[in-house]
Design a protein around this motif. Structure first.
Motif, short mmCIF file in Angstrom:
data_model
loop_
_atom_site.label_atom_id
_atom_site.label_comp_id
_atom_site.label_asym_id
_atom_site.label_seq_id
_atom_site.Cartn_x
_atom_site.Cartn_y
_atom_site.Cartn_z
N LEU A 232 0.87 -1.17 0.00
CA LEU A 232 0.00 0.00 0.00
C LEU A 232 0.91 1.23 0.00
O LEU A 232 1.69 1.43 0.93
N SER A 233 0.83 2.03 -1.02
CA SER A 233 1.72 3.18 -1.13
C SER A 233 0.92 4.48 -1.12
O SER A 233 -0.30 4.48 -1.26
N GLY A 234 1.64 5.59 -0.95
CA GLY A 234 1.00 6.90 -0.95
C GLY A 234 0.08 7.14 0.23
O GLY A 234 -0.89 7.90 0.13
N LEU A 235 0.37 6.48 1.36
CA LEU A 235 -0.48 6.62 2.53
C LEU A 235 -0.15 7.89 3.30
O LEU A 235 0.98 8.36 3.29
N ARG A 236 -1.14 8.40 3.98
CA ARG A 236 -0.89 9.45 4.95
C ARG A 236 -0.99 8.82 6.33
O ARG A 236 -2.03 8.28 6.71
N PHE A 237 0.10 8.86 7.07
CA PHE A 237 0.12 8.22 8.38
C PHE A 237 -0.43 9.19 9.42
O PHE A 237 0.30 9.85 10.15
N ASP A 238 -1.77 9.28 9.46
CA ASP A 238 -2.43 10.15 10.42
C ASP A 238 -2.98 9.38 11.62
O ASP A 238 -3.86 9.85 12.34
N SER A 239 -2.49 8.17 11.81
CA SER A 239 -2.81 7.39 13.00
C SER A 239 -1.53 6.70 13.46
O SER A 239 -0.57 6.56 12.69
N LYS A 240 -1.53 6.24 14.70
CA LYS A 240 -0.31 5.65 15.26
C LYS A 240 -0.05 4.25 14.71
O LYS A 240 1.09 3.81 14.60
N TYR A 241 -1.14 3.53 14.36
CA TYR A 241 -0.99 2.14 13.94
C TYR A 241 -1.95 1.84 12.79
O TYR A 241 -2.88 2.61 12.49
N MET A 242 -1.70 0.68 12.15
CA MET A 242 -2.63 0.15 11.16
C MET A 242 -2.79 -1.35 11.41
O MET A 242 -1.82 -2.05 11.72
N ASN A 243 -4.05 -1.82 11.32
CA ASN A 243 -4.36 -3.24 11.44
C ASN A 243 -4.44 -3.87 10.05
O ASN A 243 -4.96 -3.25 9.10
N ASP A 259 -5.00 -14.14 11.53
CA ASP A 259 -4.88 -13.37 12.76
C ASP A 259 -4.40 -11.97 12.39
O ASP A 259 -3.42 -11.81 11.66
N PRO A 260 -5.07 -10.94 12.87
CA PRO A 260 -4.67 -9.59 12.50
C PRO A 260 -3.33 -9.21 13.11
O PRO A 260 -2.96 -9.69 14.19
N VAL A 261 -2.60 -8.37 12.41
CA VAL A 261 -1.35 -7.83 12.93
C VAL A 261 -1.48 -6.31 12.97
O VAL A 261 -2.23 -5.71 12.19
N THR A 262 -0.76 -5.72 13.88
CA THR A 262 -0.77 -4.27 14.05
C THR A 262 0.63 -3.74 13.79
O THR A 262 1.59 -4.18 14.43
N LEU A 263 0.75 -2.82 12.83
CA LEU A 263 2.04 -2.23 12.49
C LEU A 263 2.03 -0.75 12.85
O LEU A 263 1.02 -0.06 12.65
N GLU A 264 3.14 -0.28 13.35
CA GLU A 264 3.23 1.12 13.75
C GLU A 264 3.41 2.02 12.53
O GLU A 264 4.25 1.74 11.67
N THR A 265 2.61 3.05 12.45
CA THR A 265 2.68 4.00 11.34
C THR A 265 2.71 5.43 11.89
O THR A 265 1.98 6.30 11.42
N LYS A 266 3.53 5.63 12.87
CA LYS A 266 3.59 6.92 13.54
C LYS A 266 4.33 7.94 12.68
O LYS A 266 5.37 7.65 12.11
N ALA A 267 3.78 9.12 12.59
CA ALA A 267 4.41 10.21 11.84
C ALA A 267 3.88 11.52 12.39
O ALA A 267 2.87 11.56 13.10
#
Length: 508
Positions: A232-243, A259-267
């Motif tokens: 997934l490209s061109g994202l705006r990381f306006d949240s701390k994480y993504m599921n 099983d869901p995973v949570t990745l940090e997308t802090k910016a």
């Protein structure tokens, strides 16, 4: 006593977090139970529909085959009835001829007997009984319409539920978050050559750990993924994480989610603080535009402020003194109090607006794009203590690069009223990199990632993104990670790096 209170507070915090975790799990169980009931009801309805469809097909086939048997029966019956009628007629004529021949044997006169004998001979020659075929035109055999459904019965007996693909497994270690893009990688627990494609679901969240049932955001879906990796490209990381979660699909059915995973997308995410901007700036969330009429509606009733000649001369003097263009504007002395808080914090020639989020640590990045006809603008950072009359780069509390397209074109770095001319082309978009802990502020061509200039300093206070604009506008892009190319350039940065102390002093 105090240490015990602190220990108790930690216990309370731990218990509260655990209770929140358990409550989230209870919500998950209740949601799962509700899903089992709803899905079971749906599956039963679909099963009834499928069997009704089978019954309907069987009824249609049965009706078609019954009609075939009846048509064959009618055809043969008609053939046999026709043949039977012909035989009955031939028999009747033959019996009548037999009776006539028998009576003719009793005729005594020779001439009359001869006449009868000739008639009998002629009638026998023409009799249908002698031309009639005594073989049935059709047989009573109907075996060609018999059926044997043993194979079909066996096939029906093998009817079973569809083989549902197993849930894929996402490996967080193999996933990559970089350059405002997320690459998710997964694998099947065992080989399945029936898999046709995958479905990737994702959503933004501010909670770490397992996804929350009551999360206000819906899952976004990307369907028909043929491989076991997707970016997934061109994202705006306006949240701390993504599921993230994935489902495997065959031609007929989709399997369970992984099983869901949570990745940090802090910016760094920030907006422009309209309460601190100059009245001649029209400010929206991430856009600022010069507005020469700003604040005039509030000042229309103030007398003695329209001395245009004096204002023009004052403006020209100020431009000569500061180097910043000064169009016609409202006199500072005649400006009434701000309507909303400190809306007119920046006044005079400080056409400035700050970001609403302070940077206190870490590395951050954002980008700025100027309108094509923008005559003058600055991009940088400043301490919160920047005065309301101060311009970016003219004090020791602000750092910036300045673009001037009015009268003459200049591109320079500014700090503490010192200027360093930059012998590079002004890019379409400017990337700003701030390393608070490392004391570095760098500017890049956002497209090519060419380094434009770097300040080396030691930040002693939190800094705010700062912007100055005159006769034009700026738009911001936030929620961005530090690009990989910028991280690499930071490690190898050399002679192009400047510092505040190395700026050439320019007489203002």
């Amino acid at each position: 006593m105090d240490s015990q209170k602190e220990a108790l507070q930690r216990i309370i915090s731990t218990l509260a977090n655990k209770n929140d975790e358990i409550q989230n799990f209870i919500d998950t169980l209740n949601q799962t139970l509700k899903g089992v009931q709803e899905n079971s009801s749906n599956i039963l309805s679909e099963l009834d529909e499928e069997f009704d469809s089978l019954y309907s097909i069987l009824d249609e086939v049965k009706e078609r085959m019954i009609n075939s048997i009846k048509q064959e029966q009618a055809r043969k019956s008609q053939e046999l009835q026709s043949q039977l009628s012909q035989c009955n007629n031939a028999l009747e004529n033959s019996e009548e001829l037999l009776e006539f021949a028998t009576r003719s044997l009793d005729i005594k006169e020779t001439e009359e007997f001869s006449k009868a004998a000739r008639q009998i001979k002629d009638r026998v020659t023409m009799a249908s009984a002698f031309r009639l075929s005594l073989k049935p035109k059709v047989s009573d055999n109907m075996t060609h319409l018999m059926v044997d459904f043993s194979q079909e019965r066996q096939m029906l007996q093998t009817l079973k539920f569809l083989p549902v693909p197993k849930a894929p497994e996402i490996d967080p270690v193999e996933c990559l978050v970089a350059d405002n893009a997320v690459t998710v990688t997964w694998r099947m627990p065992e080989e399945d050559n029936k898999i046709d494609h995958f479905i990737l679901e994702y959503r933004k969240t501010n909670f770490d750990g397992l996804p929350r049932v009551k999360d206000e955001r819906c899952w976004d879906i990307i369907d028909n993924i043929k491989g076991t990796e997707y970016t997934l490209s061109g994202l705006r990381f306006d949240s701390k994480y993504m599921n993230f979660r994935v489902r495997a699909c065959n031609k007929a059915v989709a399997g369970e989610c992984s099983d869901p995973v949570t990745l940090e997308t802090k910016a760094l995410n920030f907006s422009l603080d309209s309460s601190s901007s100059h009245l001649n700036l029209r400010v929206e969330d991430t856009c600022v535009e010069w507005d020469p009429t700003g604040g005039k509606g509030q000042e229309s009733k103030v007398k003695g402020k329209e001395n245009k000649g004096s204002a023009s001369v004052t403006s020209l003097k100020k431009h000569t003194r500061s180097g910043t263009p000064s169009p016609k504007r409202t006199s500072v002395g005649s400006r009434p109090p701000a309507v909303r808080g400190s809306r007119d914090r920046f006044t005079g020639e400080s056409y400035t607006v700050l970001g609403d989020t302070a940077i206190e640590s870490g590395q951050h990045y954002w980008e700025v794009k100027a309108q094509k006809d923008c005559k003058s603008y600055s991009v940088g950072v400043a301490y919160k203590t920047l005065g309301k009359f101060d311009q970016l780069g003219k004090t020791n509390t602000s750092w910036c690069i300045h673009v001037n397209n009015w009268l003459q074109n200049t591109f320079a770095a500014k700090h503490n009223n010192k200027v360093k001319a930059l012998d590079v082309t002004v890019p379409e978009r400017i990337g700003v990199f701030c390393d608070f802990d490392g004391g570095q502020l760098s500017f890049y061509d956002a497209n090519s990632k060419q380094l434009l200039y770097s300040f080396k300093t030691k930040f002693t206070q939190p800094v705010l993104p700062g912007f100055m604009v005159w006769c034009g506008g700026l738009s911001l892009s936030t929620g961005m990670q530090v690009p990989s190319a910028v991280r690499t350039l930071q490690k190898s940065e050399n002679g192009m790096t400047g510092s505040a102390s190395s700026l050439n002093i320019v007489t203002q």
